[in-house]
Design a protein around this motif. Sequence first.
Motif, PDB file in Angstrom:
ATOM      1  N   ASN A   1       0.827  -1.213   0.000  1.00 42.86           N
ATOM      2  CA  ASN A   1       0.000   0.000   0.000  1.00 42.86           C
ATOM      3  C   ASN A   1       0.858   1.259   0.000  1.00 42.86           C
ATOM      4  OD1 ASN A   1      -2.457  -1.370  -0.001  1.00 42.86           O
ATOM      5  ND2 ASN A   1      -2.595  -1.432   2.231  1.00 42.86           N
ATOM      6  N   THR A   2       1.940   1.231   0.774  1.00 49.53           N
ATOM      7  CA  THR A   2       2.830   2.395   0.842  1.00 49.53           C
ATOM      8  C   THR A   2       3.527   2.627  -0.491  1.00 49.53           C
ATOM      9  OG1 THR A   2       3.217   1.912   3.178  1.00 49.53           O
ATOM     10  CG2 THR A   2       4.738   3.437   2.123  1.00 49.53           C
ATOM     11  N   LEU A   3       3.975   1.545  -1.125  1.00 47.54           N
ATOM     12  CA  LEU A   3       4.601   1.674  -2.445  1.00 47.54           C
ATOM     13  C   LEU A   3       3.663   2.367  -3.418  1.00 47.54           C
ATOM     14  CD1 LEU A   3       6.924   0.714  -4.520  1.00 47.54           C
ATOM     15  CD2 LEU A   3       5.251  -1.054  -5.106  1.00 47.54           C
ATOM     16  N   ARG A   4       2.436   1.917  -3.469  1.00 43.43           N
ATOM     17  CA  ARG A   4       1.475   2.491  -4.418  1.00 43.43           C
ATOM     18  C   ARG A   4       1.257   3.979  -4.170  1.00 43.43           C
ATOM     19  NH1 ARG A   4      -1.703  -3.130  -4.305  1.00 43.43           N
ATOM     20  NH2 ARG A   4      -1.245  -3.775  -6.431  1.00 43.43           N
ATOM     21  N   GLN A   5       1.164   4.354  -2.909  1.00 40.70           N
ATOM     22  CA  GLN A   5       0.998   5.776  -2.589  1.00 40.70           C
ATOM     23  C   GLN A   5       2.214   6.591  -3.017  1.00 40.70           C
ATOM     24  OE1 GLN A   5       0.346   5.639   1.633  1.00 40.70           O
ATOM     25  NE2 GLN A   5      -1.744   4.834   1.462  1.00 40.70           N
ATOM     26  N   ARG A   6       3.403   6.079  -2.705  1.00 36.26           N
ATOM     27  CA  ARG A   6       4.636   6.824  -2.988  1.00 36.26           C
ATOM     28  C   ARG A   6       4.867   6.988  -4.489  1.00 36.26           C
ATOM     29  NH1 ARG A   6       8.805   6.396   0.936  1.00 36.26           N
ATOM     30  NH2 ARG A   6      10.172   7.352  -0.627  1.00 36.26           N
ATOM     31  N   VAL A   7       4.726   5.897  -5.254  1.00 35.59           N
ATOM     32  CA  VAL A   7       5.029   6.002  -6.687  1.00 35.59           C
ATOM     33  C   VAL A   7       3.961   6.816  -7.412  1.00 35.59           C
ATOM     34  CG1 VAL A   7       6.361   3.868  -6.730  1.00 35.59           C
ATOM     35  CG2 VAL A   7       3.948   3.795  -7.336  1.00 35.59           C
ATOM     36  N   THR A   8       2.710   6.725  -6.967  1.00 34.40           N
ATOM     37  CA  THR A   8       1.648   7.517  -7.592  1.00 34.40           C
ATOM     38  C   THR A   8       1.886   9.000  -7.361  1.00 34.40           C
ATOM     39  OG1 THR A   8       0.039   5.727  -7.340  1.00 34.40           O
ATOM     40  CG2 THR A   8      -0.837   7.924  -7.700  1.00 34.40           C
ATOM     41  N   THR A   9       2.234   9.352  -6.129  1.00 33.45           N
ATOM     42  CA  THR A   9       2.524  10.755  -5.820  1.00 33.45           C
ATOM     43  C   THR A   9       3.725  11.248  -6.615  1.00 33.45           C
ATOM     44  OG1 THR A   9       1.624  10.536  -3.580  1.00 33.45           O
ATOM     45  CG2 THR A   9       3.123  12.376  -3.979  1.00 33.45           C
ATOM     46  N   ASP A  10       4.760  10.437  -6.691  1.00 34.45           N
ATOM     47  CA  ASP A  10       5.983  10.839  -7.382  1.00 34.45           C
ATOM     48  C   ASP A  10       5.735  11.080  -8.868  1.00 34.45           C
ATOM     49  OD1 ASP A  10       9.079  11.010  -7.199  1.00 34.45           O
ATOM     50  OD2 ASP A  10       8.719   9.688  -8.903  1.00 34.45           O
ATOM     51  N   ILE A  11       5.016  10.167  -9.497  1.00 34.88           N
ATOM     52  CA  ILE A  11       4.846  10.291 -10.945  1.00 34.88           C
ATOM     53  C   ILE A  11       3.825  11.369 -11.302  1.00 34.88           C
ATOM     54  CG2 ILE A  11       2.998   8.577 -11.325  1.00 34.88           C
ATOM     55  CD1 ILE A  11       4.791   7.568 -13.707  1.00 34.88           C
ATOM     56  N   ALA A  12       2.799  11.531 -10.465  1.00 34.72           N
ATOM     57  CA  ALA A  12       1.773  12.532 -10.751  1.00 34.72           C
ATOM     58  C   ALA A  12       2.307  13.952 -10.586  1.00 34.72           C
ATOM     59  CB  ALA A  12       0.568  12.312  -9.842  1.00 34.72           C
ATOM     60  N   THR A  13       3.273  14.130  -9.683  1.00 26.12           N
ATOM     61  CA  THR A  13       3.859  15.453  -9.445  1.00 26.12           C
ATOM     62  C   THR A  13       5.141  15.668 -10.234  1.00 26.12           C
ATOM     63  OG1 THR A  13       5.062  14.625  -7.507  1.00 26.12           O
ATOM     64  CG2 THR A  13       2.867  15.561  -7.129  1.00 26.12           C
ATOM     65  N   HIS A  14       5.571  14.633 -10.990  1.00 27.23           N
ATOM     66  CA  HIS A  14       6.822  14.690 -11.770  1.00 27.23           C
ATOM     67  C   HIS A  14       8.015  15.010 -10.878  1.00 27.23           C
ATOM     68  CE1 HIS A  14       4.311  14.500 -15.339  1.00 27.23           C
ATOM     69  NE2 HIS A  14       3.602  15.500 -14.866  1.00 27.23           N
ATOM     70  N   ALA A  15       7.997  14.462  -9.668  1.00 32.39           N
ATOM     71  CA  ALA A  15       9.053  14.771  -8.705  1.00 32.39           C
ATOM     72  C   ALA A  15      10.387  14.158  -9.106  1.00 32.39           C
ATOM     73  CB  ALA A  15       8.641  14.276  -7.315  1.00 32.39           C
ATOM     74  N   GLY A  16      10.374  13.038  -9.794  1.00 30.95           N
ATOM     75  CA  GLY A  16      11.615  12.434 -10.257  1.00 30.95           C
ATOM     76  C   GLY A  16      12.430  11.768  -9.176  1.00 30.95           C
ATOM     77  N   GLN A  17      11.781  11.368  -8.086  1.00 28.64           N
ATOM     78  CA  GLN A  17      12.508  10.713  -6.995  1.00 28.64           C
ATOM     79  C   GLN A  17      12.976   9.317  -7.386  1.00 28.64           C
ATOM     80  OE1 GLN A  17      10.168  10.344  -3.434  1.00 28.64           O
ATOM     81  NE2 GLN A  17      11.787   9.335  -2.255  1.00 28.64           N
ATOM     82  N   PHE A  18      12.199   8.655  -8.277  1.00 30.70           N
ATOM     83  CA  PHE A  18      12.498   7.279  -8.662  1.00 30.70           C
ATOM     84  C   PHE A  18      12.804   7.184 -10.155  1.00 30.70           C
ATOM     85  CE2 PHE A  18       9.189   6.917  -5.244  1.00 30.70           C
ATOM     86  CZ  PHE A  18      10.065   6.564  -4.228  1.00 30.70           C
ATOM     87  N   ASP A  19      13.735   6.310 -10.488  1.00 32.23           N
ATOM     88  CA  ASP A  19      14.083   6.057 -11.889  1.00 32.23           C
ATOM     89  C   ASP A  19      13.427   4.784 -12.414  1.00 32.23           C
ATOM     90  OD1 ASP A  19      16.219   8.202 -12.310  1.00 32.23           O
ATOM     91  OD2 ASP A  19      16.932   7.172 -10.506  1.00 32.23           O
ATOM     92  N   VAL A  20      13.127   3.860 -11.508  1.00 26.17           N
ATOM     93  CA  VAL A  20      12.426   2.614 -11.860  1.00 26.17           C
ATOM     94  C   VAL A  20      11.270   2.448 -10.887  1.00 26.17           C
ATOM     95  CG1 VAL A  20      12.579   0.106 -12.020  1.00 26.17           C
ATOM     96  CG2 VAL A  20      14.505   1.521 -12.769  1.00 26.17           C
ATOM     97  N   LEU A  21      10.075   2.214 -11.435  1.00 31.70           N
ATOM     98  CA  LEU A  21       8.879   2.027 -10.623  1.00 31.70           C
ATOM     99  C   LEU A  21       8.386   0.597 -10.754  1.00 31.70           C
ATOM    100  CD1 LEU A  21       6.824   5.176 -11.769  1.00 31.70           C
ATOM    101  CD2 LEU A  21       8.432   5.030  -9.851  1.00 31.70           C
ATOM    102  N   THR A  22       7.966   0.021  -9.640  1.00 31.89           N
ATOM    103  CA  THR A  22       7.279  -1.267  -9.678  1.00 31.89           C
ATOM    104  C   THR A  22       5.786  -0.992  -9.680  1.00 31.89           C
ATOM    105  OG1 THR A  22       9.096  -2.292  -8.442  1.00 31.89           O
ATOM    106  CG2 THR A  22       7.033  -3.511  -8.566  1.00 31.89           C
ATOM    107  N   ILE A  23       5.147  -1.254 -10.809  1.00 32.16           N
ATOM    108  CA  ILE A  23       3.727  -0.970 -10.972  1.00 32.16           C
ATOM    109  C   ILE A  23       3.056  -2.225 -11.547  1.00 32.16           C
ATOM    110  CG2 ILE A  23       4.136   1.492 -11.321  1.00 32.16           C
ATOM    111  CD1 ILE A  23       3.645   1.025 -14.330  1.00 32.16           C
ATOM    112  N   GLY A  24       1.773  -2.119 -11.833  1.00 31.62           N
ATOM    113  CA  GLY A  24       1.056  -3.263 -12.378  1.00 31.62           C
ATOM    114  C   GLY A  24       0.296  -2.926 -13.632  1.00 31.62           C
ATOM    115  N   ASN A  25      -0.496  -3.879 -14.096  1.00 33.52           N
ATOM    116  CA  ASN A  25      -1.270  -3.661 -15.315  1.00 33.52           C
ATOM    117  C   ASN A  25      -2.497  -2.791 -15.073  1.00 33.52           C
ATOM    118  OD1 ASN A  25      -1.609  -6.352 -14.017  1.00 33.52           O
ATOM    119  ND2 ASN A  25      -3.447  -6.456 -15.267  1.00 33.52           N
ATOM    120  N   TYR A  26      -2.727  -2.380 -13.840  1.00 32.78           N
ATOM    121  CA  TYR A  26      -3.708  -1.318 -13.582  1.00 32.78           C
ATOM    122  C   TYR A  26      -3.116   0.029 -13.981  1.00 32.78           C
ATOM    123  CZ  TYR A  26      -6.159   2.329 -10.971  1.00 32.78           C
ATOM    124  OH  TYR A  26      -6.801   3.495 -10.634  1.00 32.78           O
ATOM    125  N   GLU A  27      -1.924   0.324 -13.470  1.00 27.46           N
ATOM    126  CA  GLU A  27      -1.330   1.639 -13.713  1.00 27.46           C
ATOM    127  C   GLU A  27      -0.784   1.810 -15.122  1.00 27.46           C
ATOM    128  OE1 GLU A  27      -0.437   0.679  -9.296  1.00 27.46           O
ATOM    129  OE2 GLU A  27      -0.286  -0.376 -11.220  1.00 27.46           O
TER     130      GLU A  27
END
Length: 436
Positions: free
Chosen positions: A63-89
């Motif tokens: 749950n924490t991963l999903r919150q963090r990566v969604t926030t990062d990508i939606a705000t274009h923060a660029g904190q992560f270079d590789v995201l673990t996501i699924g076929n939903y996202e």
Amino acid sequence: MIRACLLAGVASVSLAAGANAEPVSITIATVNNGDMVTMQKLSDAFEKANPDIKLNWVVLEENTLRQRVTTDIATHAGQFDVLTIGNYEAPIWAQRGWLEKITPDAAYDTDDLLKPVRDSLSYKGAIYALPFYAESAMTYYRTDLFKKAGLTMPTAPTYEQIRQFADKITDKSNGVYGMCLRGKPGWGENMAFFTMLVTAMGGQWFGDGYHATIDTPAWHKALDWYDGILKADGPPGATSNGFNENLALFASGHCGMWIDSTVAAGLLYDKKQSTVADKVGFAPVPTGSYTGGPTWLWSWALAVPVSSTHKGAAEKFVTWATSKAYVDLVAKTNGWVSAPAGTRQSTYANPQYKAVAPFASFVLDAIDNSNPNGKTAQPRPYVGAQFVGIPEFQGIGTQVGQTIAATLTGGLSADQALKSAQSATQRTVRQAGLAH
């Protein structure tokens, strides 16, 4: 001559600077599932082969991963270079222009990826994430407990039968619980299973015009079954148990049955990780009053956000971690039963894998025939099996998941929970402009 010497000197300085250059550092956000922990442990091999790239890891609960990566990508923060996501996202974020297209070379063999998985991570024919592992769902059970109770698992069990079996094999005095299920709130935790259960009972999330259909007989029937079996036959503190917690419970001998992801099979049959490895049986997901509906398909995949400043290095890691060579590395290190599941035809064609994975053909068939876009009992305006393929579902699913979990703790009655969930969900889709 002087000019030539100067040029040679500049060249030697440049070469020296290149040799001493700091490696590019990329940050990988991933989930704390066992296969990803293995990926982190084996990543030394990648860094040795690519000394110009340094890997930084952020390993988080689901749950924490999903919150963090969604926030990062939606705000274009660029904190992560590789995201673990699924076929939903993947298709939603690709449509929004948040993900880089991934174009592996011919050696990667994209055609070797199982087609349903590859298609689920694509948008307009282009791949935006590569699958690390993929899954459908199945029923796990303890063969020794069934034998002791004189039970036989049917080839196509029903939810009604499963409830009866759970009652008969529960032995709380000895720490054995007839049924373990996801109770931890979250759109990808308890609601992944619960959505599948609702479909089997003839229900769905939305009808025509995105009218919420939660406070309906099918949802009540699903919640009665879920609430009843976990209170009678489930482990204590079920609302704290997600995939990892239930995996640990089953592997340590505390679950009689567990309905969850097919990826758990490789872990439960691994004698190094499971105390019941020689006592595990498997069967399809139970059926309810409605059959032939959409079926669970999920992939934990690796993607590169457009906000990454090291896209080349990130894509190099993503292709390495999802390659045939990586599968072979896992097999060599931990044994073939631990190989990443659900992604490559070559894995399922490998005699060494089939020899140690009695579940292999079952899982391959489940993924090959997965039908996340199948019909529900009544027409629906969305796609997805254990999730709803709209951006708003992250918030909706998590909120409803918290409401469903409250019934397990006695905080809400079933009637209160479903009325509340119906109202909140309808309000959200109306505010989003979906409902009409």
